[in-house]
Every structure is written in C-alpha cells, then in structure tokens.
Design a protein around this motif. Structure first.
Motif, PDB file in Angstrom:
ATOM      1  N   PRO A 276      -2.636  24.570  -1.954  1.00  0.00           N
ATOM      2  CA  PRO A 276      -2.627  25.672  -0.677  1.00  0.00           C
ATOM      3  C   PRO A 276      -3.829  25.529   0.224  1.00  0.00           C
ATOM      4  O   PRO A 276      -5.033  25.940  -0.360  1.00  0.00           O
ATOM      5  CB  PRO A 276      -2.106  26.795  -0.909  1.00  0.00           C
ATOM      6  N   GLY A 277      -3.831  25.090   1.433  1.00  0.00           N
ATOM      7  CA  GLY A 277      -5.073  25.195   2.418  1.00  0.00           C
ATOM      8  C   GLY A 277      -6.106  24.199   2.027  1.00  0.00           C
ATOM      9  O   GLY A 277      -7.062  23.952   2.582  1.00  0.00           O
ATOM     10  N   THR A 278      -5.563  23.019   1.236  1.00  0.00           N
ATOM     11  CA  THR A 278      -6.643  21.919   1.140  1.00  0.00           C
ATOM     12  C   THR A 278      -5.728  20.693   1.292  1.00  0.00           C
ATOM     13  O   THR A 278      -4.586  20.734   0.962  1.00  0.00           O
ATOM     14  CB  THR A 278      -7.220  21.930  -0.274  1.00  0.00           C
ATOM     15  N   GLU A 279      -6.311  19.653   1.617  1.00  0.00           N
ATOM     16  CA  GLU A 279      -5.652  18.115   1.710  1.00  0.00           C
ATOM     17  C   GLU A 279      -6.231  17.380   0.675  1.00  0.00           C
ATOM     18  O   GLU A 279      -7.434  17.140   0.442  1.00  0.00           O
ATOM     19  CB  GLU A 279      -5.753  17.476   3.006  1.00  0.00           C
ATOM     20  N   SER A 280      -5.185  16.538  -0.217  1.00  0.00           N
ATOM     21  CA  SER A 280      -5.786  15.749  -1.107  1.00  0.00           C
ATOM     22  C   SER A 280      -4.635  14.555  -1.122  1.00  0.00           C
ATOM     23  O   SER A 280      -3.571  14.738  -0.277  1.00  0.00           O
ATOM     24  CB  SER A 280      -5.470  16.466  -2.523  1.00  0.00           C
ATOM     25  N   TRP A 281      -5.113  13.506  -1.611  1.00  0.00           N
ATOM     26  CA  TRP A 281      -4.152  12.386  -1.590  1.00  0.00           C
ATOM     27  C   TRP A 281      -4.366  11.410  -3.072  1.00  0.00           C
ATOM     28  O   TRP A 281      -5.424  11.411  -3.607  1.00  0.00           O
ATOM     29  CB  TRP A 281      -4.235  11.595  -0.424  1.00  0.00           C
ATOM     30  N   PHE A 282      -3.401  10.681  -3.202  1.00  0.00           N
ATOM     31  CA  PHE A 282      -3.286   9.619  -4.291  1.00  0.00           C
ATOM     32  C   PHE A 282      -2.857   8.351  -3.566  1.00  0.00           C
ATOM     33  O   PHE A 282      -1.876   8.234  -2.664  1.00  0.00           O
ATOM     34  CB  PHE A 282      -2.276  10.143  -5.100  1.00  0.00           C
ATOM     35  N   SER A 283      -3.560   7.345  -3.920  1.00  0.00           N
ATOM     36  CA  SER A 283      -3.246   5.840  -3.159  1.00  0.00           C
ATOM     37  C   SER A 283      -3.183   4.799  -4.216  1.00  0.00           C
ATOM     38  O   SER A 283      -3.713   4.961  -5.120  1.00  0.00           O
ATOM     39  CB  SER A 283      -4.183   5.594  -2.057  1.00  0.00           C
ATOM     40  N   LEU A 284      -2.393   3.956  -3.813  1.00  0.00           N
ATOM     41  CA  LEU A 284      -2.135   2.779  -4.666  1.00  0.00           C
ATOM     42  C   LEU A 284      -2.041   1.509  -3.798  1.00  0.00           C
ATOM     43  O   LEU A 284      -1.410   1.485  -2.755  1.00  0.00           O
ATOM     44  CB  LEU A 284      -0.892   2.743  -5.624  1.00  0.00           C
TER      45      LEU A 284
ATOM     46  N   ASP B 295       0.807  -1.155   0.016  1.00  0.00           N
ATOM     47  CA  ASP B 295       0.068   0.024  -0.034  1.00  0.00           C
ATOM     48  C   ASP B 295       0.862   1.241  -0.116  1.00  0.00           C
ATOM     49  O   ASP B 295       2.067   1.398   0.649  1.00  0.00           O
ATOM     50  CB  ASP B 295      -1.091   0.167   1.286  1.00  0.00           C
ATOM     51  N   LEU B 296       0.450   2.187  -0.685  1.00  0.00           N
ATOM     52  CA  LEU B 296       1.140   3.515  -0.742  1.00  0.00           C
ATOM     53  C   LEU B 296       0.077   4.572  -0.941  1.00  0.00           C
ATOM     54  O   LEU B 296      -0.915   4.509  -1.453  1.00  0.00           O
ATOM     55  CB  LEU B 296       1.771   3.646  -2.042  1.00  0.00           C
ATOM     56  N   ARG B 297       0.618   5.611  -0.258  1.00  0.00           N
ATOM     57  CA  ARG B 297      -0.505   6.892  -0.174  1.00  0.00           C
ATOM     58  C   ARG B 297       0.467   7.927   0.171  1.00  0.00           C
ATOM     59  O   ARG B 297       1.195   8.315   0.897  1.00  0.00           O
ATOM     60  CB  ARG B 297      -1.459   6.773   1.036  1.00  0.00           C
ATOM     61  N   LEU B 298       0.024   9.104  -0.820  1.00  0.00           N
ATOM     62  CA  LEU B 298       0.835  10.464  -0.670  1.00  0.00           C
ATOM     63  C   LEU B 298      -0.315  11.304  -0.486  1.00  0.00           C
ATOM     64  O   LEU B 298      -1.118  11.470  -1.512  1.00  0.00           O
ATOM     65  CB  LEU B 298       1.515  10.855  -2.138  1.00  0.00           C
ATOM     66  N   ASN B 299      -0.209  12.104   0.509  1.00  0.00           N
ATOM     67  CA  ASN B 299      -1.014  13.142   1.074  1.00  0.00           C
ATOM     68  C   ASN B 299      -0.476  14.341   1.428  1.00  0.00           C
ATOM     69  O   ASN B 299       0.729  14.602   1.919  1.00  0.00           O
ATOM     70  CB  ASN B 299      -2.153  12.735   2.068  1.00  0.00           C
ATOM     71  N   GLY B 300      -1.188  15.509   1.014  1.00  0.00           N
ATOM     72  CA  GLY B 300      -0.690  16.886   1.482  1.00  0.00           C
ATOM     73  C   GLY B 300      -1.408  17.906   0.778  1.00  0.00           C
ATOM     74  O   GLY B 300      -2.556  17.662   0.209  1.00  0.00           O
ATOM     75  N   GLU B 301      -0.805  19.167   1.131  1.00  0.00           N
ATOM     76  CA  GLU B 301      -1.545  20.279   0.101  1.00  0.00           C
ATOM     77  C   GLU B 301      -1.123  20.522  -1.100  1.00  0.00           C
ATOM     78  O   GLU B 301      -0.238  21.390  -1.557  1.00  0.00           O
ATOM     79  CB  GLU B 301      -1.333  21.550   1.067  1.00  0.00           C
TER      80      GLU B 301
END
Length: 820
Positions: free
Chosen positions: A662-670, A653-659
């Motif tokens: 600016p000011g919002t949280e998003s992520w991509f996962s595999l 499992d892999l997940r990259l999350n962050g802004e």
C-alpha cells in the motif's frame, strides 16, 4: 539466476490473495493555466476529500456505481465541479486545469492517463526515478527495468529497445531534442545522463509505434518535461559517488520561474570494483537550468541550458582474470604501461516560445544550438601471459600462476578529435475543436562536423607481429616475406562534413464514440530531406516520407480495458556517425534505414487487495530494409555505411504494475525478443541486440512497525547477446554470445523528516522539508557480468581462449537526501 527466480517467486506468492474492492478511485494532477502543478488544492465530495501534494497529485476514493459530484478548489483560482460515475474497482485519472477568469462546470472528459495509454506511452513517476538504486542513477536506470528495454552494462546510460541499437532512440526535454557525445566507446566514459532527475516533472516513454509528431528514429521516444516551480525549493543529494544540488523559485507576480541543478560524479568507487587495477579518476560535472517567463496569459518564453564537462584519466596497472573449469583453471595476467586522457565538453542552449492564441490554437517556436568538443587520446602497451593456476587448496600459492603457456603484447594508440556544431529551428502548432485535434510542425537542422580519427593496434605473439586477418599468407620458407610490417588494425581519416535537413509533420487525432464504446484514432505523416556535403565529398540529397497511424478502443465493458493498434513506415535518415564506414571514410549516399512497424497492445486496469493495478501487454513486429549494419564493442558502434542488410524483430512485452505494498508502486516485466539480419544475402543470423529473454522488477516496501524505513529493490535478468566474438571476425563465422546478465541493486532508506513527519517545536530537523539517510548495495549477489571478451591464443596448443571482461562487482554506497 537462482537467487533472482527465488525473489521473483517469493513476491508473487506473497501477494497471491485477491480481494476486490467495492469503491472506485479518482486520481490525477491539478494544473494551472500554465500547465504547472497546483499544491494544496482541495479535492472533495460531500464531507470527504483530500489535498494535492507539492507536485499537484491527488488520490480520492469514491463510492462506485453512483453519480458523485467532485469539487476542486484553490485560493486565487476558480473552482471546478464535475460529476462522475465509476464502476467497481475502476481507477480514473483526471488532470483538471484551474483557471483564473471563469467558473467551470463540466462533465468528465478523457483523462491524461487514458490519452497516454491509447498512444502506447508509459509514464514513470519522477520520485520513483530519484529513489531507485542504480549504479547509474537516473531515468535510464529505471527504463532498463521495463520490458523491451535492454542494456548489459550498468556503467552506461545507453539502452537498446526491441532489437534496435543505442542510436535509434529519441530524447526530448520540454519538446527540445537533445544529443549525446560521439566518441564514447565504453560505459565508464559516459558520466552523467543529460536528464537531471532533480528538475523533472514528467517522464513519458514509448517503445515503438509512436506518432508522427515525434522525430525520425526507428526504436523509441523518451519525452521529459522539466518542472516550473510554484514556490522556492532547494534539494541536495550526496553519496560516495558524488552529489547534486538543485534550486527552484518563482517571483511574487508568478511571471518568472526557474530551476537550476548542479551535479558532480566520480565513478572511482565503481571502477575500483573491477579486476583491472588502475590509477583512475573518471570525473563528470554539469550545470543545467530551465527558466520561463510569462509575458502575458497568452505568451510564455522558456530557456533550457546545459554545460557538461567530462574528464576521463585512465592509467591501467595490472589485471588477472581466472577462467575455465575448477579442475583446470587458466589465468590471464596483464601488465600495462601508458595512459588514456579523454575530454568531452558539451554546451547546449535552447529558446522555446509558446503563444496561446485562444483556447483552441497554440503556436510554438523553438530554436536550439548544441556544441561538443571531444578528445580521445591514448597510448597503452599491454604485456600478457596465459598460464595455469595453482589449485592446491592447502598450499600458500593457491590461485597464483604457476606456468605460462602463451605470451604476447599489444599496443593501442589513438589521437581522435571531434568538433560538432548543430543548430535547430522549429515551428509547431496545435489546433483543437471538440473531439478533433490537428498538429503540425516544420524544422530546419544544420550540422557542421569536423572529425579527425587516427588510431591503430599492433599485436605481437611470441615475437611475431600479427597481421590483419585475410591479408597475408605465410608460405615461408619457399618464398621470403618481403612485405613491410603493418598494424593489426589501422584507421586514419579527416572529415569536414555539413548536413542540412528539412523535416516536417502533420497529424490528425479524433476521439469519438460508437454506441457506448470510446474510440481514439490518430493518423499522420512525416517528411525528411537531407543534403550531405563537405571537403572532398560529392553532394548527395535524399527525401523520405513516413506515414503512421494509431487506433484505440475502450469497450463499454465492466472490466476497464483498452485495446490499441499502431504502426507505420518509419525511416531513420543517417546521422554523421552512420555515414562513416569502418575505415573512417564518409559515404554521403548512405540511405535512410526503413522499418515497417506494427504494435498491438492491451491495457487492463483493475483493483486487487483494494489497490489499483494495471496489466499491459504488447505484441510487435518490425520488418527492416536498407539496414546499415554495424559492429559493437562495449558501447561503441561502428557502421559499415553501405545499407547491405535486411532484418526483422518480433517480440512480446508484459508489465504488471501497481501497489503490491500500500502506498508504493512496484512492477514486474517480461520481454521476449527475436531479431535477425541478412547481410549481403548470405542468410539470416542473430543481430548484435538479439536479447531473447528479459525479466525486470522494481519493488518498493517498508517495515510496517517502522514505516519510515523503506526498501527499494531493482532486479534485471537478461540472456546473453551476440558479442563474444573478436571485433574483426566475420559474424557468419562467430556467433558466440556473452554470458547472461544478472543484477540486483538494493537501497535502504530511513526518512527522518518529511511533510507528514514533524519533530517537536524547535527541533533542528524541522528546518528540513525532507531528510533521509540510507545506503545502497549495487550488484547485491555479486554476479560476474561481462561486456566483451578478450581473445588470446596459446602458442603451444594453438587454441584461442575467450577471456571475459567483467563489469563491476558488489559495491556499497552511502546516500543522504535533503529538501528545504
């Protein structure tokens, strides 16, 4: 799939420039002695500072590589002052507690964020949960974007984690275990999730390798904390699918506080987007509350209550599904008669007493009761025709059925009733001393289940009754058939079952340093004894032990990294549904399923474009024995109840999350997964939850010139799982997979008023603390996803066709949100 990959690549390319900051970030949640958020607290250093929002959250940028003294203050509470020194680009989370009796001066201790990271826990923002577009909005809708979590049914709140099934997930609300109905067989019957997101303060999720303090399940833990309000608030959310309203308040003396929420949902809009025409009113409603009273600074009493009433009235009319190649399309046309009437009424209440003997010792006593009354009654007759489709593009009858190749009928009948009453009484305690912590608990559970299952299916093809597979050999005309006509499937059983359980745990946690490296470790064990008895059932008692351990290290490196390793010997003692075999008979000697689980993970926190990001990776392996194999249709699981299999699950499992914005949280996962099982030593085959590839994304954005106009995009792609074979088929003969699941949900929202946006004095909109209006598009690209296949045989060609049962198509929804 192409559209999904295009968006995925577009986002990565758009944010491909790396600009590293020279500052560091301190953030967190300011709490009071009752662990409730403090709104409006000042967080400052020198001449710079910020204030906490209504949830007690703050974010403060500070210079790196130097000692910075930060002061946190609030009227009526004593100040806290601490000194911190962070490296470049480092993000540090500190969740301080402001007290009322003593001044506090301290050095930095391990933060709440780091504590959860070393425990392998993912924390989700409740506000993100509320605004994320999903056909079944709520916590579960957001969980399905995480790696390792899968579901190929947007109408269902259930989810599978790392090769497990829906029954292998623990759910807690304020440390109280909650349950879901037993007789649900399709996602559109489920209605509302137990968790009311309007009441939520904190959401923690672990996909495996969790501590001994959590219960006896094999796959995951969802730990929800409801909020204790610090002021009066009122929230309302309305849409074409229903609405919700919640309110919270606190007395002047701060002793009594509570939140209450009412929800109503009507899924007719979603069901109208399916291929079956129906007279259909799936209606769901619930009332939920959490109340707490502080008798003193040491003792608090909390109450969690829920009443849910789900009504599912279903009257199918017609269906036409076209399938096959464009050059030679085939159509299945079905005409229905009859109806289905289902009722699910659940009542849940729990009391939780918390006694803080001193700063080191906390004792808790929890009692809960859960009562569910469920009815599943239906008689549905279906007459079907299999035929060729007109492909003349210029003709008037394009798409119409020209010639019928196969005809048949089906009658399904059920009179299923279940009444379950579950009581729990539990004591838990925590003792801390410097870097040491000891947790323990003991729990008694009583389960009284009264179940009647009566259902059958009769299939007729070209005038001949179809018998159960493997039970009849037709050697006419040499020998006449004198046996009576029997249904294709038939289950009849009445069960009165009592299950008594005693369980407990003890665990020890340590935080220390080896040179400049921070070390965190946890070791614990659970024990579980259960006894099954009832009318006509020979009493059976079993006991299992589950040792578990975790260790994490934060090296003294310039990069902010945490490495962790966790695992243990997990057991899942059977619940009632796992004791009932395919014929409805209770098998009291069913053993607990066992899993040796190992998880290795890494968390890398860094700054990119002057904003915080985190990359989380995990490798896991599960070796399962005494597996209680099952069949699954839609969301209904039926167990064989004989512990006849062994299995394994392995993945990444892999997940990259962050802004990303600016000011919002998003992520991509595999997520990559491989899981197989071996039934009766016949060899390994794919398990029903063998979800090979999972890609998920949550993306938030806004228009720079109109920052009040926001966009939320929820993307999921999953390869097909086994499940495309007939429910009665031998899994070793059929390993047909469903088609890949692809879905994108889009939400557009315009913020009219919030805490930062105020109108001129006297403006009507100033009566709202927050007001937003928007719309949602579910299944943006109108992908045809399927949940099961219907199998029809052509009498002329003797071929058997798998016709997909499609889920919802593109749906538009309008949404209005308000806060007072």
């Amino acid at each position: 799939m192409k559209n999904l990959l295009f968006l995925f690549i577009f986002f990565l390319v758009t944010f491909s420039q790396h600009i590293f900051a020279q500052d560091a970030i301190v953030k967190g949640v300011v709490l009071d002695e009752s662990n409730q958020p403090v709104e409006g607290a000042n967080v400052s250093y020198k001449s710079s500072g910020t204030k906490t929002n209504e949830n007690g959250v703050y974010i403060l940028n500070i210079p790196s590589n130097q000692d910075i003294t930060i002061k946190i203050s609030h009227v009526g509470l004593k100040d806290i002052t601490f000194t911190i020194n962070l490296q470049e680009n480092q993000t540090y989370e500190l969740n301080p507690i402001l007290k009322t009796d003593i001044e506090q001066i301290s050095e930095v201790v391990i933060s709440g964020r780091e504590r959860k990271i070393v425990e392998g826990i993912t924390t989700l923002d409740p506000e993100t949960i509320r605004i994320t577009p999903s056909a079944n909005a709520g916590v579960e809708g957001l969980l399905k974007t995480l790696p390792g979590v899968s579901s190929n049914n947007e109408l269902s709140t259930q989810y599978a984690v790392r090769g497990g099934n829906f029954d292998e997930n623990l759910v807690y609300v304020n440390e109280i275990e909650v349950y879901r109905p037993f007789l649900i067989r399709s996602g559109q019957q489920e209605g509302l999730s137990f968790v009311n997101t309007d009441l939520v303060r904190n959401v923690d999720f672990s996909a495996g390798g969790f501590q001994a303090k959590y219960g006896d399940k094999l796959s995951s833990v969802l730990d929800i904390t409801y909020r204790r309000p610090t002021r009066f608030d009122l929230t309302a959310d309305l849409s074409l699918l229903g609405g919700s309203i919640s309110a919270g308040g606190i007395t002047k003396n701060k002793k009594f506080a509570g939140v209450v929420g009412v929800r109503y949902r009507d899924n007719s809009l979603l069901v109208d987007a399916r291929q079956t025409e129906t007279n259909f009113r799936p209606r769901f409603a619930d009332v939920q509350t959490y109340l707490s009273y502080n008798f003193s600074k040491k003792f608090e009493l909390g109450f969690l209550g829920n009443i849910a009433i789900n009504k599912y009235d279903y009257e199918p009319l017609t269906r036409q599904t076209n399938f096959g190649p464009i050059t030679d399309p085939i159509a299945l046309t079905v005409f229905y008669d009859g109806q289905e009437e289902d009722r699910y009424e659940t009542y849940f209440g729990a009391l939780k007493g918390t006694y803080r003997a001193n700063e080191n010792l906390t004792l808790k006593l929890i009692g809960s009761a859960y009562h569910t009354q469920e009815q599943e009654h239906f008689d549905i007759f279906a007459a079907y025709f299999l035929g060729t489709v007109n492909t003349d593009i210029g003709g008037e009858d394009l798409g119409e059925v020209e010639f019928s190749e196969g005809v048949g009928s089906q009658l399904t009948h059920a009179r299923n009733n279940l009444d379950a009453l579950i009581f729990n009484l539990e004591h838990k305690g925590t003792y801390t001393a410097d870097e040491h912590q000891i947790d323990w608990g003991i729990k008694y559970t009583s389960e009284d289940i009264r179940d009647r299952i009566q259902e059958y299916e009769i299939i007729d093809s070209a005038g001949f009754s179809i018998r159960p597979p493997g039970t009849f050999v037709n050697d006419q005309p040499y020998n006449p058939n004198a046996s009576p006509i029997v249904p294709f499937t038939s289950v009849r059983a009445t069960n009165m079952v009592n299950i008594d359980r005693f369980s407990g745990f003890a665990q020890y946690s340590l935080r220390t340093n080896i040179k400049e490296h921070e070390i965190w470790a946890n070791v614990g064990v659970r024990a579980h004894n259960w006894n099954v008895s009832g009318d006509g059932i020979s009493s059976s008692s079993q006991t299992v032990f589950s040792p578990r351990a975790q260790v994490a290290i934060k090296p003294d490196w310039k990069s902010d990294m945490i490495f962790r390793l966790s695992g243990g010997w997990y057991h899942q003692p059977p619940f009632y549904r796992e004791l009932r075999d395919l014929q409805g008979t209770v098998q009291p000697d069913v053993k607990a399923q066992q899993s040796i689980h190992i998880v290795a993970g890494n968390d890398y926190s860094f700054n990119m474009w002057n904003r915080p990001f985190r990359l989380t990776t995990e490798l896991y392996y599960k070796k399962l024995t005494d597996v209680n194999s099952y069949t699954i249709e839609n969301v209904r699981i039926r167990y064989r109840a004989n512990n006849n299999a062994e299995a394994y699950a392995a993945g990444f499992d892999l997940r990259l999350n962050g802004e990303f914005v600016p000011g919002t949280e998003s992520w991509f996962s595999l997520g990559l997964l491989k899981t197989e099982e071996n039934l009766d030593n016949r060899g390994y085959i794919d398990r029903p939850t063998d979800q090979r590839i999972k890609v998920g994304a949550l993306f938030q954005d806004y228009v720079p010139t109109i920052p009040n106009l926001k966009m939320y995009l929820n993307l999921v792609y999953q390869t097909g799982v086994p499940g495309g074979s007939p429910s009665n088929a031998d899994p070793y003969d059929f390993q047909t997979r469903l088609r890949d699941y692809r879905r994108a949900d889009l939400g557009i929202s315009y913020i009219v008023v919030d805490q930062k946006i105020r109108r001129k004095e006297g403006n009507f909109f100033n009566k709202f603390r927050e007001l937003n209006v928007g719309f949602e598009i579910f299944n943006l690209f109108d992908n045809l996803n399927s949940i099961t296949n219907t199998f029809v045989r052509d009498a002329a060609s003797q071929r058997q066709f798998a016709i997909p049962n499609f889920l919802t198509q593109r749906v538009f929804n309008v949404r209005l949100g308000m806060k007072f």
